[in-house]
Design a protein around this motif. Structure first.
Motif, PDB file in Angstrom:
ATOM      1  N   HIS A  95       0.672  -1.299  -0.075  1.00 41.21           N
ATOM      2  CA  HIS A  95       0.022  -0.052  -0.040  1.00 41.21           C
ATOM      3  C   HIS A  95       0.709   1.201   0.051  1.00 41.21           C
ATOM      4  CE1 HIS A  95      -3.819  -2.200   0.913  1.00 41.21           C
ATOM      5  NE2 HIS A  95      -3.153  -2.974   1.749  1.00 41.21           N
ATOM      6  N   GLU A  96       0.439   2.348  -0.180  1.00 39.74           N
ATOM      7  CA  GLU A  96       1.057   3.784  -0.372  1.00 39.74           C
ATOM      8  C   GLU A  96       1.890   4.007   1.092  1.00 39.74           C
ATOM      9  OE1 GLU A  96      -1.955   6.357  -1.686  1.00 39.74           O
ATOM     10  OE2 GLU A  96      -1.384   6.043  -3.716  1.00 39.74           O
ATOM     11  N   ASP A  97       1.314   3.378   2.286  1.00 43.04           N
ATOM     12  CA  ASP A  97       1.947   3.721   3.418  1.00 43.04           C
ATOM     13  C   ASP A  97       3.032   2.504   3.805  1.00 43.04           C
ATOM     14  OD1 ASP A  97       0.174   1.515   3.996  1.00 43.04           O
ATOM     15  OD2 ASP A  97      -0.884   2.602   5.633  1.00 43.04           O
ATOM     16  N   ASP A  98       3.152   1.724   2.921  1.00 41.87           N
ATOM     17  CA  ASP A  98       4.438   0.646   3.238  1.00 41.87           C
ATOM     18  C   ASP A  98       4.031  -0.505   3.612  1.00 41.87           C
ATOM     19  OD1 ASP A  98       6.622   1.964   1.444  1.00 41.87           O
ATOM     20  OD2 ASP A  98       6.716   3.173   3.349  1.00 41.87           O
ATOM     21  N   THR A  99       2.669  -0.558   4.112  1.00 44.32           N
ATOM     22  CA  THR A  99       1.833  -1.929   4.712  1.00 44.32           C
ATOM     23  C   THR A  99       1.479  -2.883   3.738  1.00 44.32           C
ATOM     24  OG1 THR A  99      -0.296  -0.760   4.851  1.00 44.32           O
ATOM     25  CG2 THR A  99       1.232  -0.475   6.525  1.00 44.32           C
ATOM     26  N   TYR A 100       1.293  -4.061   4.135  1.00 45.67           N
ATOM     27  CA  TYR A 100       1.143  -4.921   3.384  1.00 45.67           C
ATOM     28  C   TYR A 100      -0.312  -5.815   3.670  1.00 45.67           C
ATOM     29  CZ  TYR A 100       6.000  -4.769   3.048  1.00 45.67           C
ATOM     30  OH  TYR A 100       7.321  -4.256   2.799  1.00 45.67           O
ATOM     31  N   GLY A 101      -1.413  -4.952   4.058  1.00 46.35           N
ATOM     32  CA  GLY A 101      -2.599  -5.613   4.530  1.00 46.35           C
ATOM     33  C   GLY A 101      -3.376  -6.389   3.565  1.00 46.35           C
ATOM     34  N   ALA A 102      -3.430  -6.057   1.999  1.00 49.64           N
ATOM     35  CA  ALA A 102      -4.250  -6.692   1.373  1.00 49.64           C
ATOM     36  C   ALA A 102      -3.585  -8.067   1.020  1.00 49.64           C
ATOM     37  CB  ALA A 102      -3.958  -6.001  -0.077  1.00 49.64           C
ATOM     38  N   PHE A 103      -2.334  -8.253   0.984  1.00 46.06           N
ATOM     39  CA  PHE A 103      -1.641  -9.368   1.030  1.00 46.06           C
ATOM     40  C   PHE A 103      -1.854 -10.508   2.129  1.00 46.06           C
ATOM     41  CE2 PHE A 103       0.677  -6.553  -1.696  1.00 46.06           C
ATOM     42  CZ  PHE A 103       0.931  -7.193  -2.918  1.00 46.06           C
ATOM     43  N   LEU A 104      -2.112  -9.835   3.301  1.00 49.47           N
ATOM     44  CA  LEU A 104      -2.116 -10.789   4.703  1.00 49.47           C
ATOM     45  C   LEU A 104      -3.772 -10.873   4.915  1.00 49.47           C
ATOM     46  CD1 LEU A 104       0.316  -8.697   6.805  1.00 49.47           C
ATOM     47  CD2 LEU A 104       0.680 -10.813   5.565  1.00 49.47           C
ATOM     48  N   GLN A 105      -4.632 -10.185   4.531  1.00 47.88           N
ATOM     49  CA  GLN A 105      -6.137 -10.149   4.991  1.00 47.88           C
ATOM     50  C   GLN A 105      -6.726 -11.029   3.762  1.00 47.88           C
ATOM     51  OE1 GLN A 105      -7.310  -6.213   5.393  1.00 47.88           O
ATOM     52  NE2 GLN A 105      -5.954  -6.011   7.174  1.00 47.88           N
ATOM     53  N   PRO A 164       7.962  -1.949   8.526  1.00 46.07           N
ATOM     54  CA  PRO A 164       6.827  -2.430   8.965  1.00 46.07           C
ATOM     55  C   PRO A 164       6.932  -3.684   9.949  1.00 46.07           C
ATOM     56  CG  PRO A 164       6.709  -2.353   6.740  1.00 46.07           C
ATOM     57  CD  PRO A 164       8.203  -1.710   7.079  1.00 46.07           C
ATOM     58  N   ALA A 165       7.725  -4.428   9.717  1.00 42.36           N
ATOM     59  CA  ALA A 165       8.299  -5.650  11.023  1.00 42.36           C
ATOM     60  C   ALA A 165       8.829  -4.850  12.163  1.00 42.36           C
ATOM     61  CB  ALA A 165       9.349  -6.683  10.217  1.00 42.36           C
ATOM     62  N   LEU A 166       9.513  -4.080  11.907  1.00 41.03           N
ATOM     63  CA  LEU A 166      10.442  -3.123  13.144  1.00 41.03           C
ATOM     64  C   LEU A 166       9.051  -2.478  14.033  1.00 41.03           C
ATOM     65  CD1 LEU A 166      12.807  -2.574  14.282  1.00 41.03           C
ATOM     66  CD2 LEU A 166      13.145  -0.482  13.044  1.00 41.03           C
ATOM     67  N   LYS A 167       7.917  -2.132  13.218  1.00 41.19           N
ATOM     68  CA  LYS A 167       7.182  -1.325  13.926  1.00 41.19           C
ATOM     69  C   LYS A 167       6.222  -2.228  14.873  1.00 41.19           C
ATOM     70  CE  LYS A 167       6.363   2.526  10.719  1.00 41.19           C
ATOM     71  NZ  LYS A 167       5.783   3.049   9.803  1.00 41.19           N
ATOM     72  N   VAL A 168       6.212  -3.640  14.560  1.00 35.18           N
ATOM     73  CA  VAL A 168       5.406  -4.497  15.384  1.00 35.18           C
ATOM     74  C   VAL A 168       6.487  -5.372  16.321  1.00 35.18           C
ATOM     75  CG1 VAL A 168       3.434  -4.637  13.943  1.00 35.18           C
ATOM     76  CG2 VAL A 168       5.391  -6.279  13.653  1.00 35.18           C
ATOM     77  N   GLY A 169       7.510  -4.970  16.402  1.00 36.05           N
ATOM     78  CA  GLY A 169       8.517  -5.519  17.404  1.00 36.05           C
ATOM     79  C   GLY A 169       9.372  -6.787  16.791  1.00 36.05           C
ATOM     80  N   VAL A 170       9.242  -6.815  15.524  1.00 37.25           N
ATOM     81  CA  VAL A 170      10.424  -7.886  14.803  1.00 37.25           C
ATOM     82  C   VAL A 170      11.610  -7.167  14.180  1.00 37.25           C
ATOM     83  CG1 VAL A 170      10.363  -9.693  13.106  1.00 37.25           C
ATOM     84  CG2 VAL A 170       8.028  -9.281  14.297  1.00 37.25           C
ATOM     85  N   THR A 171      12.387  -7.426  14.997  1.00 36.52           N
ATOM     86  CA  THR A 171      13.761  -6.827  14.572  1.00 36.52           C
ATOM     87  C   THR A 171      14.839  -7.655  13.778  1.00 36.52           C
ATOM     88  OG1 THR A 171      15.006  -7.679  16.661  1.00 36.52           O
ATOM     89  CG2 THR A 171      13.747  -5.484  16.717  1.00 36.52           C
ATOM     90  N   ASP A 172      14.388  -8.882  13.523  1.00 40.95           N
ATOM     91  CA  ASP A 172      15.130  -9.870  12.860  1.00 40.95           C
ATOM     92  C   ASP A 172      14.032 -10.684  11.805  1.00 40.95           C
ATOM     93  OD1 ASP A 172      17.031 -11.410  11.434  1.00 40.95           O
ATOM     94  OD2 ASP A 172      17.796 -12.474  13.654  1.00 40.95           O
ATOM     95  N   PRO A 173      13.717 -10.187  10.958  1.00 40.36           N
ATOM     96  CA  PRO A 173      12.543 -10.820  10.130  1.00 40.36           C
ATOM     97  C   PRO A 173      13.074 -11.994   9.394  1.00 40.36           C
ATOM     98  CG  PRO A 173      12.828  -8.810   8.906  1.00 40.36           C
ATOM     99  CD  PRO A 173      13.839  -8.721  10.116  1.00 40.36           C
TER     100      PRO A 173
END
Length: 197
Positions: free
Chosen positions: A18-28, A60-69
């Protein structure tokens, strides 16, 4: 020499986020978040020694606490704005990104996974460092978002190596990046390019 592979999920209309660098469409979307294509994607990790990505792909991973994806691979994040890595396993590269990638490719080992994003992948493509493009084409239309690549200076020709069609409508398209000067490569100059004299 190790191959660098731009391995990325895309919608049919060419967007990787998405324009905000999130991946919601792919995950939902139920049809694309599960299935055999996910199993194949996870199995592909065994073919890579290291993953390379830009800051916007990492955040995006970092924002949810994933530092090593990608804990199963060496991880390189290319960013001029990040000053220190949030994880000792994640190597932060602030300068000479293309030089670092050239050195990684020259080392022995398995292939390198270019996870994105669009701006970073475009720079690496233009430098002639990407060997293959693997697109997980999802049966989705976003209408807007982050494109697969941005601002290429010329046409980049690809040679189709293989395809795989999954029951849920996802396609895996594997292309070789044609070297500069190959037939069709850079055949169309970008808009505004003055004619050759």
């Amino acid at each position: 020499m190790r191959k660098l592979k731009y391995h990325v999920a895309s919608t049919v209309d060419g967007f990787i986020a998405h324009e905000d660098d999130t991946y919601g469409a792919f995950l939902q979307e139920r049809l694309v978040k599960d299935g055999e294509h996910i199993t194949d994607y996870l199995a592909s990790f065994a073919t890579y020694d290291a993953v390379l990505m830009g800051r916007r792909t990492y955040e995006p991973a970092l924002k949810v606490g994933v530092t090593d994806p990608y804990p199963m691979m060496e991880t390189y994040v290319f960013s001029r704005s990040m000053k220190e890595s949030p994880n000792p396993r994640v190597k932060l590269v602030g300068e000479d990104a293309l030089g670092v990638i050239r050195r990684l490719k020259a080392q022995p080992g398995k292939d390198l996974y270019l996870a994105g994003g669009a701006d970073f992948a475009s720079k690496v493509l233009e430098a002639g460092l990407v060997d293959e493009v693997l697109i997980k084409l999802n049966p989705l239309l976003l209408g807007s978002g982050i494109p697969l690549v941005t601002r290429l200076r010329g046409t980049q020709s690809l040679e189709l190596l293989s395809t795989k069609v999954y029951k849920n409508g996802v396609l895996l398209l594997r292309y070789a990046v044609m070297p500069e000067g190959a037939p069709g490569t850079n055949a169309v100059p970008p808009p505004g390019t003055p004619p050759a004299e």
